[in-house]
Write a protein that holds these residues in place. Sequence first.
Motif: not given
Length: 325
Positions: A87-102
């Motif tokens: 929510x906080x990053x979207x409020x800055x109008x920046x798209x975001x993904x998360x890297x998932x890892x093992x």
Amino acid sequence: MVCLQDALQVKEVELPNRIVFPPIQTRLATGEGEVTDDLLEHYVRRSQGLGLLILEHGYVSRQGRMGRKELGIHDDALLEGLTQFTRRIHALKTPLVIQVNHGGALSKKEVTGKQPLAPSPMREAKELTYDEAEIIIDDFRRSTERAVKSGFDGVELHGAHGFLLNQFFSPLTNRRRDKYGGSLQNRMRFPLEVVERVKEQVGGKLLLYRIGSDDLHPTGTQIEDAMVFARRLVEAGVDVIDVSGGICGSRPSTLQGIQGFFIPQAQKIKAVVNVPIIGVGGIVNPQYANQLIQKKQVDLVAVGRVLLKDPEWAQKALATLSKTC
Ligand SMILES: Cc1cc2nc3c(=O)[nH]c(=O)nc-3n(C[C@H](O)[C@H](O)[C@H](O)COP(=O)(O)O)c2cc1C
């Protein structure tokens, strides 16, 4: 002519420009892998002016964890913190993904309390069974489901820098003689099974794959293998390929000081697939980043350590370039 500051539509996500903050681990999570205020602030400071933020790797299961303050996405209890983050990053109008890892063989027994698992025995790790492979594939699926529920615009599978997916792909770490090892076809199988499973959860959002395109070792992955793999990843549903390399780490010492050190590999992969490509490696200069886009060498440019040092690098780069491009 397309420039660094131009938007890029990828499926239902509009990236406002071509600057990417690549995943950079901060170790600012709690001991349980939760988002903290410090972690959030770290990213809020760096998100303005970005086309895409790729949040540092979150571990998909306790057994795949490598450090005590690593970010997690392995448990529903983490959803609240991750949702506040998006929510906080979207409020800055920046798209975001998360890297998932093992972490595979790089997971730490002293942190997880369990023996690490890997394609083949390595360090403390034992060779994983088919049942264990299935559990890990499902851990990736469930973590992706959590990412989408928390409001991320997608996920990036970490297939580089010597972690589990890269351990399967690389002949240096995969010495299996079953369906998961030996030929290139077999070494691609496990990562492709993960892609197919997480794809079900992604829907219109983005599935990125960070590919270990070059082990920088004479008997390791060569770019030709990575080109074949990239084509297969796209056929399996990957939307963006993030081209990195170095099985022993993302910043091989022999390449330091070279601006765009994984760009040659990114260009080769771009030539054989029809999805956007992220290029990375020692990029410091906005004009250089812009040229990579203008010359269509890559579609998106990742700038990591420079944005760590100067959180406003992206905004300054856009301001400088708007006069020229
Ligand atoms: C402190 C640090 C942590 C990193 N953590 C990750 C990570 O979590 N996942 C990943 O794929 N790459 C990671 N990287 C690699 C960066 O994403 C990037 O590929 C690398 O730093 C090269 O880009 P740069 O020269 O612009 O910094 C990390 C790099 C640094 C310096």
